[in-house]
Design a protein around this motif. Structure first.
Motif, PDB file in Angstrom:
ATOM      1  N   VAL A 318       0.834  -1.202   0.000  1.00 15.21           N
ATOM      2  CA  VAL A 318       0.000   0.000   0.000  1.00 15.21           C
ATOM      3  C   VAL A 318       0.871   1.255   0.000  1.00 15.21           C
ATOM      4  CG1 VAL A 318      -1.644   1.340   1.364  1.00 15.21           C
ATOM      5  CG2 VAL A 318      -1.970  -1.124   1.091  1.00 15.21           C
ATOM      6  N   MET A 319       1.928   1.250   0.809  1.00 19.44           N
ATOM      7  CA  MET A 319       2.784   2.432   0.945  1.00 19.44           C
ATOM      8  C   MET A 319       3.567   2.736  -0.323  1.00 19.44           C
ATOM      9  SD  MET A 319       4.233   1.790   4.814  1.00 19.44           S
ATOM     10  CE  MET A 319       5.406   3.143   4.679  1.00 19.44           C
ATOM     11  N   PHE A 320       3.985   1.692  -1.025  1.00 20.89           N
ATOM     12  CA  PHE A 320       4.883   1.902  -2.168  1.00 20.89           C
ATOM     13  C   PHE A 320       4.279   1.441  -3.495  1.00 20.89           C
ATOM     14  CE2 PHE A 320       7.566   1.471   1.617  1.00 20.89           C
ATOM     15  CZ  PHE A 320       8.280   2.663   1.556  1.00 20.89           C
ATOM     16  N   ASN A 321       2.952   1.330  -3.519  1.00 16.87           N
ATOM     17  CA  ASN A 321       2.242   1.050  -4.772  1.00 16.87           C
ATOM     18  C   ASN A 321       2.700  -0.264  -5.418  1.00 16.87           C
ATOM     19  OD1 ASN A 321       0.364   1.557  -6.796  1.00 16.87           O
ATOM     20  ND2 ASN A 321       1.872   2.616  -8.080  1.00 16.87           N
ATOM     21  N   GLY A 322       2.678  -1.335  -4.620  1.00 22.35           N
ATOM     22  CA  GLY A 322       3.032  -2.638  -5.161  1.00 22.35           C
ATOM     23  C   GLY A 322       1.876  -3.268  -5.911  1.00 22.35           C
ATOM     24  N   GLY A 323       2.181  -4.305  -6.648  1.00 27.56           N
ATOM     25  CA  GLY A 323       1.128  -5.001  -7.380  1.00 27.56           C
ATOM     26  C   GLY A 323       1.690  -5.975  -8.383  1.00 27.56           C
ATOM     27  N   LEU A 324       0.870  -6.928  -8.803  1.00 29.85           N
ATOM     28  CA  LEU A 324       1.218  -7.885  -9.840  1.00 29.85           C
ATOM     29  C   LEU A 324       0.263  -7.706 -11.006  1.00 29.85           C
ATOM     30  CD1 LEU A 324       1.761 -11.111  -7.667  1.00 29.85           C
ATOM     31  CD2 LEU A 324       3.501  -9.482  -8.430  1.00 29.85           C
ATOM     32  N   VAL A 325       0.672  -8.186 -12.170  1.00 31.54           N
ATOM     33  CA  VAL A 325      -0.146  -7.998 -13.367  1.00 31.54           C
ATOM     34  C   VAL A 325      -1.211  -9.084 -13.500  1.00 31.54           C
ATOM     35  CG1 VAL A 325       1.701  -6.812 -14.579  1.00 31.54           C
ATOM     36  CG2 VAL A 325       1.481  -9.297 -14.809  1.00 31.54           C
ATOM     37  N   ALA A 326      -1.055 -10.197 -12.775  1.00 32.73           N
ATOM     38  CA  ALA A 326      -1.993 -11.317 -12.876  1.00 32.73           C
ATOM     39  C   ALA A 326      -1.911 -12.125 -11.593  1.00 32.73           C
ATOM     40  CB  ALA A 326      -1.668 -12.191 -14.089  1.00 32.73           C
ATOM     41  N   PRO A 327      -2.911 -12.951 -11.316  1.00 35.05           N
ATOM     42  CA  PRO A 327      -2.868 -13.772 -10.101  1.00 35.05           C
ATOM     43  C   PRO A 327      -1.833 -14.877 -10.205  1.00 35.05           C
ATOM     44  CG  PRO A 327      -4.813 -14.307 -11.404  1.00 35.05           C
ATOM     45  CD  PRO A 327      -4.185 -13.108 -12.041  1.00 35.05           C
ATOM     46  N   PRO A 328      -0.856 -14.923  -9.299  1.00 34.33           N
ATOM     47  CA  PRO A 328       0.161 -15.992  -9.346  1.00 34.33           C
ATOM     48  C   PRO A 328      -0.422 -17.313  -8.877  1.00 34.33           C
ATOM     49  CG  PRO A 328       0.507 -14.632  -7.415  1.00 34.33           C
ATOM     50  CD  PRO A 328      -0.643 -14.020  -8.161  1.00 34.33           C
ATOM     51  N   SER A 329      -0.298 -18.317  -9.692  1.00 35.88           N
ATOM     52  CA  SER A 329      -0.835 -19.627  -9.324  1.00 35.88           C
ATOM     53  C   SER A 329       0.093 -20.711  -9.863  1.00 35.88           C
ATOM     54  CB  SER A 329      -2.244 -19.813  -9.897  1.00 35.88           C
ATOM     55  OG  SER A 329      -2.782 -21.062  -9.528  1.00 35.88           O
ATOM     56  N   PRO A 330       0.726 -21.477  -8.943  1.00 35.44           N
ATOM     57  CA  PRO A 330       0.664 -21.352  -7.489  1.00 35.44           C
ATOM     58  C   PRO A 330       1.492 -20.172  -6.996  1.00 35.44           C
ATOM     59  CG  PRO A 330       2.160 -23.112  -8.108  1.00 35.44           C
ATOM     60  CD  PRO A 330       1.532 -22.627  -9.379  1.00 35.44           C
ATOM     61  N   GLY A 331       1.295 -19.798  -5.738  1.00 35.82           N
ATOM     62  CA  GLY A 331       1.908 -18.592  -5.199  1.00 35.82           C
ATOM     63  C   GLY A 331       3.345 -18.775  -4.759  1.00 35.82           C
ATOM     64  N   SER A 332       4.232 -19.089  -5.692  1.00 39.52           N
ATOM     65  CA  SER A 332       5.650 -19.255  -5.378  1.00 39.52           C
ATOM     66  C   SER A 332       6.397 -17.951  -5.622  1.00 39.52           C
ATOM     67  CB  SER A 332       6.261 -20.363  -6.235  1.00 39.52           C
ATOM     68  OG  SER A 332       6.346 -19.955  -7.585  1.00 39.52           O
ATOM     69  N   ILE A 333       7.609 -17.871  -5.156  1.00 36.84           N
ATOM     70  CA  ILE A 333       8.428 -16.688  -5.390  1.00 36.84           C
ATOM     71  C   ILE A 333       8.714 -16.517  -6.880  1.00 36.84           C
ATOM     72  CG2 ILE A 333      10.576 -17.962  -5.010  1.00 36.84           C
ATOM     73  CD1 ILE A 333       9.823 -14.242  -4.188  1.00 36.84           C
ATOM     74  N   PHE A 334       8.810 -17.635  -7.611  1.00 35.63           N
ATOM     75  CA  PHE A 334       9.050 -17.542  -9.052  1.00 35.63           C
ATOM     76  C   PHE A 334       7.834 -16.969  -9.777  1.00 35.63           C
ATOM     77  CE2 PHE A 334      11.885 -21.139  -7.816  1.00 35.63           C
ATOM     78  CZ  PHE A 334      13.076 -20.483  -8.049  1.00 35.63           C
ATOM     79  N   ALA A 335       6.629 -17.349  -9.336  1.00 38.00           N
ATOM     80  CA  ALA A 335       5.421 -16.787  -9.943  1.00 38.00           C
ATOM     81  C   ALA A 335       5.330 -15.291  -9.651  1.00 38.00           C
ATOM     82  CB  ALA A 335       4.182 -17.506  -9.426  1.00 38.00           C
ATOM     83  N   TRP A 336       5.700 -14.891  -8.454  1.00 41.50           N
ATOM     84  CA  TRP A 336       5.701 -13.467  -8.122  1.00 41.50           C
ATOM     85  C   TRP A 336       6.682 -12.708  -9.011  1.00 41.50           C
ATOM     86  CZ3 TRP A 336       4.625 -10.551  -3.155  1.00 41.50           C
ATOM     87  CH2 TRP A 336       3.398 -10.947  -2.616  1.00 41.50           C
ATOM     88  N   ILE A 337       7.849 -13.266  -9.227  1.00 40.01           N
ATOM     89  CA  ILE A 337       8.843 -12.614 -10.097  1.00 40.01           C
ATOM     90  C   ILE A 337       8.301 -12.514 -11.519  1.00 40.01           C
ATOM     91  CG2 ILE A 337      11.123 -12.887 -11.137  1.00 40.01           C
ATOM     92  CD1 ILE A 337      12.024 -14.175  -8.496  1.00 40.01           C
ATOM     93  N   ALA A 338       7.675 -13.598 -11.988  1.00 40.53           N
ATOM     94  CA  ALA A 338       7.180 -13.626 -13.362  1.00 40.53           C
ATOM     95  C   ALA A 338       6.061 -12.613 -13.595  1.00 40.53           C
ATOM     96  CB  ALA A 338       6.698 -15.028 -13.717  1.00 40.53           C
ATOM     97  N   PHE A 339       5.228 -12.346 -12.570  1.00 37.88           N
ATOM     98  CA  PHE A 339       4.073 -11.477 -12.745  1.00 37.88           C
ATOM     99  C   PHE A 339       4.296 -10.072 -12.198  1.00 37.88           C
ATOM    100  CE2 PHE A 339       1.407 -15.547 -12.686  1.00 37.88           C
ATOM    101  CZ  PHE A 339       1.432 -15.622 -14.075  1.00 37.88           C
ATOM    102  N   THR A 340       5.532  -9.737 -11.831  1.00 33.07           N
ATOM    103  CA  THR A 340       5.843  -8.367 -11.407  1.00 33.07           C
ATOM    104  C   THR A 340       5.978  -7.474 -12.634  1.00 33.07           C
ATOM    105  OG1 THR A 340       6.976  -9.129  -9.413  1.00 33.07           O
ATOM    106  CG2 THR A 340       7.491  -6.912 -10.179  1.00 33.07           C
ATOM    107  N   PRO A 341       5.346  -6.309 -12.633  1.00 35.14           N
ATOM    108  CA  PRO A 341       5.459  -5.415 -13.799  1.00 35.14           C
ATOM    109  C   PRO A 341       6.907  -4.986 -14.039  1.00 35.14           C
ATOM    110  CG  PRO A 341       3.725  -4.690 -12.309  1.00 35.14           C
ATOM    111  CD  PRO A 341       4.494  -5.762 -11.589  1.00 35.14           C
ATOM    112  N   PRO A 342       7.270  -4.665 -15.271  1.00 32.76           N
ATOM    113  CA  PRO A 342       8.638  -4.211 -15.561  1.00 32.76           C
ATOM    114  C   PRO A 342       8.997  -2.973 -14.746  1.00 32.76           C
ATOM    115  CG  PRO A 342       7.426  -4.683 -17.589  1.00 32.76           C
ATOM    116  CD  PRO A 342       6.425  -4.723 -16.473  1.00 32.76           C
ATOM    117  N   GLY A 343      10.266  -2.866 -14.427  1.00 26.01           N
ATOM    118  CA  GLY A 343      10.732  -1.716 -13.663  1.00 26.01           C
ATOM    119  C   GLY A 343      11.404  -2.139 -12.370  1.00 26.01           C
TER     120      GLY A 343
END
Length: 399
Positions: A318-343
């Motif tokens: 909330v403080m730093f405007n985080g977010g993913l582009v799609a729901p990670p499934s399953p919720g692994s660290i690799f899925a989070w990396i894959a669905f993190t917006p560029p930047g």
């Protein structure tokens, strides 16, 4: 020993064995732990099968990476194995818990009726019925024990087996129907209320407090219902407008579970400490969060660690405007990396959410585990009994 020391020791013993509220809570916690701990290996087995063979699992991902495109042959083969995932979490794992809960109350006969009654709550709900199994398994065994105590020693020789089988069968059938008609609908209602609570927090910009609802619901294996039933639709709509959504990161954050498992690795009881490393790997890298739920069920007070860790991750988002582009499934660290917006900024915020959530949950869980003191108390009786047995075996028999 002085009189004051003797008084203090007597008071301590009374507190441990008395009927006070704190003692009753401890007994309940130990009983829940005894239902869950022997079945940890089954949860790990299910987690491995899930992480490896589901459509988004490791076998398909590796085959896709080697060929540069989805491998139809490999996907077809993994699909034949992945059919194990649903029946195991729906039937096998709750039945094991209900069986063990019944066995703790009334040995083998209690285990059998516990499994029979658990089958009723399984078919009475659309979500995995772990909580229902923990309730109805011991309850069914207790009912059978009380029923059979009324005629114990009064049955004529030759009729014991007949009476035993029919008493278990009739009572088990009635309790299975009771579980389907009452407990199943109750849990379904709990799922609906959890969804409504999350909706309220989202609509009123109170996202960090969503963890107060989400984390306990996850531990009861309602994570998929909340994630796919609430966060995915809302997050998808938001991502279409802004390009990302923090809602995708609330339930799927692997940080809180990782912190709890790390605390068990360092400070948990012997059995849980041994199972924690493999569970941590499956959870964090495979994204199968369900493997850490039994650890919290074994020590229910650790739900506070999961809540505070989850709140920390959401607050950072909330403080730093985080977010993913799609729901990670399953919720692994690799899925989070894959669905993190560029930047770079988005990746920094994402890793901060995971790391800080894991850190907070680790330290809270470690404090609740007494930094190993509680584990030493739990393991000590086993050590003492083993030492007594060893001494008895080496002591010459007297005539």
């Amino acid at each position: 020993m002085s009189f004051s020391d003797a008084q203090a020791k007597a008071k301590a013993n009374k507190n441990r064995t008395g009927a006070g509220f704190g003692t009753q809570v401890q007994r309940l916690g130990r009983f829940m732990s005894a239902m869950i701990m022997p079945n940890i290996g089954a949860f790990v087995a299910w987690g491995l099968i899930t992480a490896l063979f589901i459509e988004a699992g490791w076998v398909n991902k590796i085959a896709e990476g080697l060929n540069g495109a989805p491998n139809d042959g490999v996907m077809e083969w993994t699909a034949t194995v992945a059919v194990l995932v649903g029946p195991m979490i729906t039937y096998l794992l709750p039945l094991l818990i209900g069986y063990m809960g019944g066995k703790l109350v009334y040995e083998t006969r209690g285990a059998v009726i516990g499994a029979v009654a658990t089958m009723g709550v399984i078919v009475g709900s659309e979500v995995p019925m772990f909580l229902g199994a923990m309730i109805i398994g011991p309850f069914a065994a207790w009912c059978l024990k009380r029923l059979e105590s009324t005629w114990q020693g009064k049955i004529k020789p030759g009729f014991e087996m007949l009476v035993d089988n029919f008493s278990l069968g009739i009572l088990g059938g009635l309790l299975a129907v009771l579980g389907k008609m009452i407990i199943g609908p109750i849990v379904s209602q709990l799922v609906e209320w959890a969804g409504e609570g999350v909706d309220f927090l989202v609509e009123n910009s109170l996202l960090p407090f969503a963890s107060i609802v989400v984390e306990p619901a996850k531990i009861l294996f309602l994570n998929n219902a909340i994630n796919h039933g609430v966060f995915t639709p809302l997050g998808t709509a938001e991502a279409e407008e802004t390009g990302k959504s923090l809602l995708f990161m609330i339930e799927s954050n692997p940080g809180p579970g990782l912190g709890i498992l790390l605390a068990f690795m360092l400070f948990g009881p012997r059995m849980l400490k041994a199972a924690a490393p493999s569970a941590a790997i499956i959870h964090f890298f495979g994204g199968i969060h369900e493997v850490y739920f039994p650890f919290v069920l074994a020590k229910p007070k650790l739900i506070a660690a999961a809540i505070l860790g989850g709140m920390t991750g959401v607050l950072i988002g909330v403080m730093f405007n985080g977010g993913l582009v799609a729901p990670p499934s399953p919720g692994s660290i690799f899925a989070w990396i894959a669905f993190t917006p560029p930047g770079i900024g988005n990746f920094v915020v994402m890793f901060a959410q995971v790391i800080l959530a894991a850190t907070v949950s680790f330290f809270v869980a470690a404090m609740l585990l007494g930094f190993g003191r509680e584990a030493r108390r739990e393991d000590a009786p086993e050590d003492d009994s083993a030492a007594d047995a060893s001494a008895a075996s080496t002591t010459p028999a007297t005539v």
